[in-house]
Scaffold this active site. Structure first.
Site, PDB file in Angstrom:
ATOM      1  N   CYS A 215      13.076  10.211   1.985  1.00 41.49           N
ATOM      2  CA  CYS A 215      11.621   9.637   1.954  1.00 41.49           C
ATOM      3  C   CYS A 215      10.538  10.198   2.768  1.00 41.49           C
ATOM      4  CB  CYS A 215      11.705   8.251   1.961  1.00 41.49           C
ATOM      5  SG  CYS A 215      13.060   7.368   0.960  1.00 41.49           S
TER       6      CYS A 215
ATOM      7  N   HIS B 148       4.576   3.270   6.481  1.00 37.82           N
ATOM      8  CA  HIS B 148       5.710   3.605   5.504  1.00 37.82           C
ATOM      9  C   HIS B 148       5.701   2.512   4.558  1.00 37.82           C
ATOM     10  CE1 HIS B 148       8.999   5.578   3.830  1.00 37.82           C
ATOM     11  NE2 HIS B 148       9.878   4.741   4.436  1.00 37.82           N
TER      12      HIS B 148
ATOM     13  N   GLU C 296       9.215  -0.719  11.987  1.00 35.99           N
ATOM     14  CA  GLU C 296       7.779   0.055  11.996  1.00 35.99           C
ATOM     15  C   GLU C 296       7.075  -0.615  12.920  1.00 35.99           C
ATOM     16  OE1 GLU C 296       4.811   2.686   9.194  1.00 35.99           O
ATOM     17  OE2 GLU C 296       6.193   1.378   8.097  1.00 35.99           O
TER      18      GLU C 296
ATOM     19  N   LYS D 242       2.320   0.958  -0.704  1.00 32.52           N
ATOM     20  CA  LYS D 242       3.577   0.844  -1.499  1.00 32.52           C
ATOM     21  C   LYS D 242       3.482  -0.686  -2.061  1.00 32.52           C
ATOM     22  CE  LYS D 242       6.539   4.139   0.845  1.00 32.52           C
ATOM     23  NZ  LYS D 242       5.958   4.568   2.014  1.00 32.52           N
TER      24      LYS D 242
ATOM     25  N   HIS E 143       7.739   2.412  -3.932  1.00 32.20           N
ATOM     26  CA  HIS E 143       8.228   3.477  -3.157  1.00 32.20           C
ATOM     27  C   HIS E 143       8.484   4.787  -3.798  1.00 32.20           C
ATOM     28  CE1 HIS E 143      10.003   5.577  -0.062  1.00 32.20           C
ATOM     29  NE2 HIS E 143      10.817   4.941   0.478  1.00 32.20           N
TER      30      HIS E 143
ATOM     31  N   PHE F 125      16.003   7.930   4.745  1.00 32.47           N
ATOM     32  CA  PHE F 125      17.361   7.747   4.732  1.00 32.47           C
ATOM     33  C   PHE F 125      18.090   9.168   5.423  1.00 32.47           C
ATOM     34  CE2 PHE F 125      18.873   5.139   0.920  1.00 32.47           C
ATOM     35  CZ  PHE F 125      18.050   4.089   1.417  1.00 32.47           C
TER      36      PHE F 125
END
Length: 413
Positions: free
Chosen positions: A163, A303, A314, A335, A340, A399
């Site tokens: 991502c 994010h 975050e 998002k 996402h 990830f």
């Protein structure tokens, strides 16, 4: 970024709430969601049946029938967004300039639809495989096909970091310019992973929202009722130029890309590092790279995936990095409206952050109806905000514990 400054001169975007930069920005600043029930396949038996699909997509308007036969949907997204960005930049390159102009567009998963379809056909007894199977599905063919289409003979590569892909592609492209390997780079991310195995896989990992009854309200970053992200698709691409080159040709400059940071959590395959330590270091690295102080930053494009652990990490990372300044920052998540987009997220969010800096408008975080008490920063809830945005950051975390942050500065001629 060494001593060469980097200008952003072109933007291209395909997202669930807009098939061009103009449509996307208008929807984003109006708080319009592009999320809905999955229509690309029968998802009735899956726990998560919602996604951010790109609807009304007509690639035949820009690509030939021959091209479409050899391009997975992810390549189509990246190609058309890249072409939009190139045209938006107004570049008219000489043969010599094309040798220092390149492409760096990645994907987190790549041509998974082509891979699934081919595997399914072979399992059903099909003997022959299309000669386009491999070039239609490998990740670097977005860059490869776009470089062929535009005749760009400089660096031609792709990065895949889950991502964080789009953000890393843009940051590394800027460094190629900063260190003299290129003068112009087209960079970003693309993704088209709304497929049965991908949705099932993320569901098995307990990453996706199961709020199927009301898809447009399912992605709710920083809200106490968030339960996972909503998978999206699309592409975001920007044109980067060495500032002197852009000024010499009279280019319209949206903003400067003024910093890039990376870090690793070195903690867990899928979960963020404890306390957001890795994300905090990443933002700090981007600010150090760009000569940015915490007091300089006005806005963070988060994010903000709508996962319980990610949004909290975050928030903690911003507090760790900015100290008392954190409570005075604006921070919002695109998002909440587009879901996402995995490897495309950083590219699409770079387009949005560039426009925030250029137009002095911060898109909202919609669906923030019941703020999580532990997520207590200014997330610009529900409604866009006109505000001073001299410097902004855009975060991407993936990830494997891979992190990326880009810094943007308002350009003053």
């Amino acid at each position: 970024m060494n001593n060469r400054r980097i200008a952003i001169t072109g933007l291209g975007c395909i997202a669930p709430n807009g098939n061009s930069v103009g449509e996307f920005w208008d929807a984003l600043t109006s708080g319009i969601s592009g999320l809905g029930h999955i229509s690309r396949f029968d998802a009735e038996n899956l726990p998560s049946r919602i996604a951010g699909e790109v609807l009304g997509f007509t690639p035949e308007a820009r690509l030939s029938a021959k091209d479409l036969r050899r391009m997975d949907r992810v390549i189509q997204f990246g190609m058309i967004s890249g072409m939009e960005a190139f045209e938006d930049s107004g570049l008219d390159l000489s043969d010599e300039e094309r040798e220092l102009s390149g492409v760096l567009i990645g994907a987190g998963i790549g041509g998974i639809e082509t891979i699934e379809d081919t595997t399914r056909a072979m399992a059903a007894g099909q003997k022959k495989v299309s000669p386009f199977y491999i070039p239609s599905s490998i990740i670097n063919m977005v860059s490869g096909d776009l470089s062929i289409e535009l005749g760009l003979k400089g660096p031609n590569l792709a990065i895949t970091t889950a991502c964080s892909t789009g953000t890393h592609c843009i940051g590394i492209a800027a460094r190629l310019i900063a260190f003299g390997d290129a003068t112009v780079m087209i960079a970003g991310g693309a993704e088209a992973s709304i497929t049965p195995s991908t949705v099932a896989g993320f569901t098995a990992a307990r990453a996706l929202s199961k709020q199927n009854e009301d898809p447009q309200r399912a992605s709710r970053p920083f809200d106490k009722d968030r339960d996972g992200f909503v998978l999206g698709e699309g592409a975001g691409v920007i044109v980067l130029e060495e500032l002197g080159f852009a000024k010499a040709r009279g280019a319209r400059i949206y903003a400067e890309l003024c910093g890039f940071g990376m870090s690793a959590d070195a903690s867990h395959m899928t979960q963020p590092g404890p306390g957001g330590e890795g994300a905090a270091r990443c933002m700090g690295n981007a600010m150090r790279d760009g000569g940015i102080s915490p007091e300089d930053v006005d806005y963070i494009n988060a994010h903000g995936t709508s996962t319980p652990l990610g949004d909290l990490a975050e928030t903690l990372a911003v507090k760790k990095c900015f100290g008392h300044r954190a409570m005075k920052l604006a921070m919002s998540s695109n998002k909440s409206m587009i879901g996402h987009l995995l490897g495309a997220s950083g590219g699409v969010e770079a387009v949005a952050t560039t426009l925030s800096v250029c137009r002095q408008v911060i898109p909202p975080t919609i669906n923030l109806d019941h703020p999580d008490p532990e997520c207590d920063l200014d997330y610009v809830p529900q409604t866009a905000r006109e505000s001073k945005v001299e410097v902004a950051l855009s975060n991407s975390f993936g990830f494997g514990g891979t992190n990326g942050t880009l810094g943007f500065r308002r350009f003053v001629a």
